[in-house]
Scaffold this active site. Sequence first.
Site, mmCIF file in Angstrom:
data_model
loop_
_atom_site.group_PDB
_atom_site.id
_atom_site.type_symbol
_atom_site.label_atom_id
_atom_site.label_comp_id
_atom_site.label_asym_id
_atom_site.label_seq_id
_atom_site.Cartn_x
_atom_site.Cartn_y
_atom_site.Cartn_z
ATOM 1 N N HIS A 289 -13.148 9.946 -6.276
ATOM 2 C CA HIS A 289 -13.497 10.573 -5.002
ATOM 3 C C HIS A 289 -13.832 12.054 -5.132
ATOM 4 O O HIS A 289 -14.394 12.637 -4.205
ATOM 5 C CB HIS A 289 -12.358 10.386 -3.998
ATOM 6 C CG HIS A 289 -12.184 8.972 -3.547
ATOM 7 N ND1 HIS A 289 -13.119 8.313 -2.787
ATOM 8 C CD2 HIS A 289 -11.182 8.077 -3.771
ATOM 9 C CE1 HIS A 289 -12.703 7.070 -2.548
ATOM 10 N NE2 HIS A 289 -11.537 6.900 -3.138
ATOM 11 N N GLU B 117 -5.585 -2.006 -4.261
ATOM 12 C CA GLU B 117 -5.920 -1.341 -3.006
ATOM 13 C C GLU B 117 -6.794 -2.190 -2.086
ATOM 14 O O GLU B 117 -7.478 -1.666 -1.209
ATOM 15 C CB GLU B 117 -6.612 -0.004 -3.289
ATOM 16 C CG GLU B 117 -7.688 -0.055 -4.350
ATOM 17 C CD GLU B 117 -8.177 1.325 -4.764
ATOM 18 O OE1 GLU B 117 -7.950 2.293 -4.018
ATOM 19 O OE2 GLU B 117 -8.793 1.434 -5.835
ATOM 20 N N ASP C 183 -7.277 2.328 1.222
ATOM 21 C CA ASP C 183 -8.259 1.263 1.016
ATOM 22 C C ASP C 183 -7.689 -0.096 1.410
ATOM 23 O O ASP C 183 -8.428 -0.972 1.878
ATOM 24 C CB ASP C 183 -8.717 1.239 -0.443
ATOM 25 C CG ASP C 183 -9.774 2.297 -0.727
ATOM 26 O OD1 ASP C 183 -10.736 2.391 0.053
ATOM 27 O OD2 ASP C 183 -9.630 3.034 -1.713
#
Length: 346
Positions: free
Chosen positions: A116, A220, A246
């Site tokens: 990310h 996730e 997530d």
Amino acid sequence: MPALTRLAISATPSLAFSSSKKCTAKLQILPSNLIKFPLNFNPPQTPKLSIKAKSSSSSNPSTVNDASASSAPDSLKSRLKNGETLYGIFLLSFSPTIAEIAGLAGYDFAVVDMEHGPGGITDALHCLRALSATRTPAILRLPESSPTWAKKALDLGPQGIMFPMIESPKMARKAVSYCRFPPEGIRGSAHTVVRASDYGIDEGYLSDYAEELLIMCQVETEEGAKKAEEISAVDGVDCVQMGPLDLSASMGYLWDPGHKKVREMMRVSEKGVLKGGAYLGGFAMPHDGPIDLKTRGYHMVSGTVDVGLFRSAAVDDVRKFKMSLIQGSDDEAEDGKDGDEKYWSE
């Protein structure tokens, strides 16, 4: 190829030339086809140095300690085996300065997030060097679970590697294979020149790398959460990292990671990971703090993100100033009182 020259010097066997003795030199030109180089040439080996520190009593040589053993910090895997609960931070800014501050602050580990965060391998390297200077273990989170990304990340020499979006035991086994050299895996080999082996200086790298590397698989999604126990039981998976954001999105609760159904799925997955045999790692959330995670058996807790820390501090700083402007009239009325107060060092 031009002919090469050889300078043949004949002199007396004396260690020093005297004025009464002559030194003659004969210059010979040899054809290039007569010059042969050894094909089995090996560069001289650099001897390993054993650095030892003397005790305060220099008169007693038996008390000399091995400084290299005492100065090297324990690895993440050894600390986990000793039953410690480790507290870390995620680094999304890719700022070496922030990474250095995080290490100096005392975090047990730092995750450099290439999934990310905006940085890539080169940016991650700068952060790893900053963390290394503070003796803080670094974990690299990959953008995706692939052999290419794993190879490039592992060559940098992190103590841990995190694979995102692992949804099955098959994916977990593949992730482990990306971290192992043949025949145990498919990791590409450049161990003679990469940072992970101290650029080839660490002669024991191939013997120790598998034992020292912490392999983390991130669960996730709802599908992965249901198979958490099987993923945890895969040989080579050291830690399963839960991903609540997530996971909540995959269950249809993007804006509500604390939803009852998400929490229930998290609890089932957590128990599965612990039963499967891997260490349990996760993120602290506003509704699920670091102490809550530790109480439920988490071994690795990530409490914050560097960008989030700065955001909160910056917003709070601006808010305080804006509020002081609104309350300015009240403060001005008390200016006379402030003049009588002494500064703390006076």
